[in-house]
Design an enzyme around this catalytic site. Structure first.
Site, PDB file in Angstrom:
ATOM      1  N   HIS A 126       9.349 -22.777   7.193  1.00 42.48           N
ATOM      2  CA  HIS A 126       9.803 -21.473   6.713  1.00 42.48           C
ATOM      3  C   HIS A 126      10.129 -20.486   7.827  1.00 42.48           C
ATOM      4  CE1 HIS A 126       7.412 -23.278   3.424  1.00 42.48           C
ATOM      5  NE2 HIS A 126       8.355 -22.766   2.673  1.00 42.48           N
ATOM      6  N   GLY A 176       4.200  -7.184   4.133  1.00 41.15           N
ATOM      7  CA  GLY A 176       4.716  -8.031   3.064  1.00 41.15           C
ATOM      8  C   GLY A 176       6.226  -7.924   2.954  1.00 41.15           C
ATOM      9  N   ARG A 219      -2.417  -7.542   9.093  1.00 43.26           N
ATOM     10  CA  ARG A 219      -1.636  -7.119   7.927  1.00 43.26           C
ATOM     11  C   ARG A 219      -1.466  -5.607   7.954  1.00 43.26           C
ATOM     12  NH1 ARG A 219       0.225  -6.446   3.000  1.00 43.26           N
ATOM     13  NH2 ARG A 219      -1.003  -5.496   1.319  1.00 43.26           N
ATOM     14  N   VAL A 220      -0.245  -5.149   7.726  1.00 41.81           N
ATOM     15  CA  VAL A 220       0.065  -3.723   7.599  1.00 41.81           C
ATOM     16  C   VAL A 220       0.803  -3.561   6.270  1.00 41.81           C
ATOM     17  CG1 VAL A 220       0.000  -2.982   9.994  1.00 41.81           C
ATOM     18  CG2 VAL A 220       2.039  -4.143   9.165  1.00 41.81           C
ATOM     19  N   GLY A 221       0.078  -3.087   5.269  1.00 41.09           N
ATOM     20  CA  GLY A 221       0.664  -3.072   3.934  1.00 41.09           C
ATOM     21  C   GLY A 221       0.253  -1.869   3.112  1.00 41.09           C
ATOM     22  N   GLU A 251      -4.714  -4.537  -3.424  1.00 37.79           N
ATOM     23  CA  GLU A 251      -3.503  -5.024  -2.761  1.00 37.79           C
ATOM     24  C   GLU A 251      -3.382  -6.497  -3.104  1.00 37.79           C
ATOM     25  OE1 GLU A 251      -3.995  -6.925   0.830  1.00 37.79           O
ATOM     26  OE2 GLU A 251      -5.467  -7.428  -0.710  1.00 37.79           O
ATOM     27  N   MET A 252      -2.562  -7.285  -2.383  1.00 44.57           N
ATOM     28  CA  MET A 252      -2.292  -8.632  -2.866  1.00 44.57           C
ATOM     29  C   MET A 252      -2.371  -9.733  -1.811  1.00 44.57           C
ATOM     30  SD  MET A 252       0.779  -7.936  -5.639  1.00 44.57           S
ATOM     31  CE  MET A 252       0.517  -9.515  -6.444  1.00 44.57           C
ATOM     32  N   GLU A 253      -2.812  -9.402  -0.587  1.00 48.68           N
ATOM     33  CA  GLU A 253      -2.751 -10.425   0.461  1.00 48.68           C
ATOM     34  C   GLU A 253      -3.999 -10.610   1.324  1.00 48.68           C
ATOM     35  OE1 GLU A 253       1.104  -9.330  -0.926  1.00 48.68           O
ATOM     36  OE2 GLU A 253      -0.129  -8.000   0.289  1.00 48.68           O
ATOM     37  N   SER A 296      -0.332   3.780  -1.297  1.00 51.65           N
ATOM     38  CA  SER A 296       1.010   4.095  -1.802  1.00 51.65           C
ATOM     39  C   SER A 296       0.988   4.634  -3.223  1.00 51.65           C
ATOM     40  CB  SER A 296       1.892   2.850  -1.753  1.00 51.65           C
ATOM     41  OG  SER A 296       1.336   1.823  -2.568  1.00 51.65           O
ATOM     42  N   ARG A 343       7.484   3.510   1.044  1.00 58.08           N
ATOM     43  CA  ARG A 343       6.620   2.368   1.367  1.00 58.08           C
ATOM     44  C   ARG A 343       7.240   1.510   2.456  1.00 58.08           C
ATOM     45  NH1 ARG A 343       5.857   2.684  -4.246  1.00 58.08           N
ATOM     46  NH2 ARG A 343       7.411   1.081  -4.705  1.00 58.08           N
TER      47      ARG A 343
END
Length: 234
Positions: A4, A20, A87-89, A179-181, A203, A217
């Site tokens: 990937h 993300g 991670r920066v989200g 969040e999701m990760e 956010s 965002r």
């Protein structure tokens, strides 16, 4: 080159920021890196490498959710030798005192994902931050007068929950935001013995129902990038 990520060996730094949103990766590279160069556009998941104060650093979009994050983090670690993943989200607040644009640094991640239950035979493995990156992020924030919250976050498999007030039980037990990760990131980093940190910007708020725009965002969360770079001691 991995499945990937189309970068050649040596094109990705040992230190990688992980938004993300691939367009946030582009914004980070253009606004924080010196001489950024794109190394990945497979599936539109942008990745760049540049320098910050003379130190090589990369930024790689990961997509949304634990499965997508695990794909990119695993390939970055195994195929490109990445040692520090941050991670920066964005995240949604569960607590009334945590407002829009506040910073949350994740110490551990509760999760609704079944990924670790499959590995640990239904036991409750706790994905946890790397202490050194966490300590450096806290030190940088305090020295630069950046306010933050630190604690437990929820990594959810669902962006849209069927139950309107689903968050209240998590909030009652002190979880700061959703969040999701992060749970996926902390788990894969622990598995391969590398360092991981998650720095989040609020956010939206599930308490007040306030929300930022998609453009905000994508491009306006500067403080969490500064903390992430500070954790790498530039």
């Amino acid at each position: 080159m991995s499945i990937h990520i189309e970068a050649k060996k040596g094109e990705i730094a040992e230190n990688v920021l992980l938004p993300g949103d691939p367009l946030r990766a582009k914004w980070i590279a253009e606004n924080f890196f010196e001489d950024p160069k794109i190394y990945n556009n497979v599936r539109g998941m942008l990745g760049y490498t540049g320098t910050v104060n003379g130190t090589k650093i990369s930024v790689q979009g990961t997509g949304m959710g634990v499965p997508s994050t695990l794909i990119y983090c695993t390939e970055l670690i195994k195929d490109y030798g990445v040692k520090n993943l941050i991670r920066v989200g964005s995240a949604g607040s569960f607590q009334k005192e945590i407002k829009l644009y506040d910073i949350v640094i994740a110490m551990t991640a509760s999760t609704t994902s079944a990924i670790n239950r499959a590995v640990f035979a239904d036991a409750g493995y706790s994905p946890t931050v790397s202490y050194e990156l966490f300590r450096k992020a806290i030190t940088f924030s305090e020295e630069n007068n950046i306010k933050f919250h630190a604690g437990n976050v929820l990594t959810s498999d669902q962006f849209y929950e069927d139950e309107a007030e689903f968050y209240t039980k998590w909030a009652e037990y002190g979880v700061l935001c959703a969040e999701m990760e992060t749970a996926g990131l902390y788990t894969v980093a622990s598995k391969y013995g590398v360092n991981a940190l998650s720095v989040l910007t609020i956010s939206d708020s599930l308490v007040t129902k306030e929300s930022t725009t998609s453009k905000e965002r994508e491009t306006s969360f500067r403080k969490m990038i500064e903390i992430a770079l500070g954790a790498l001691k530039y």
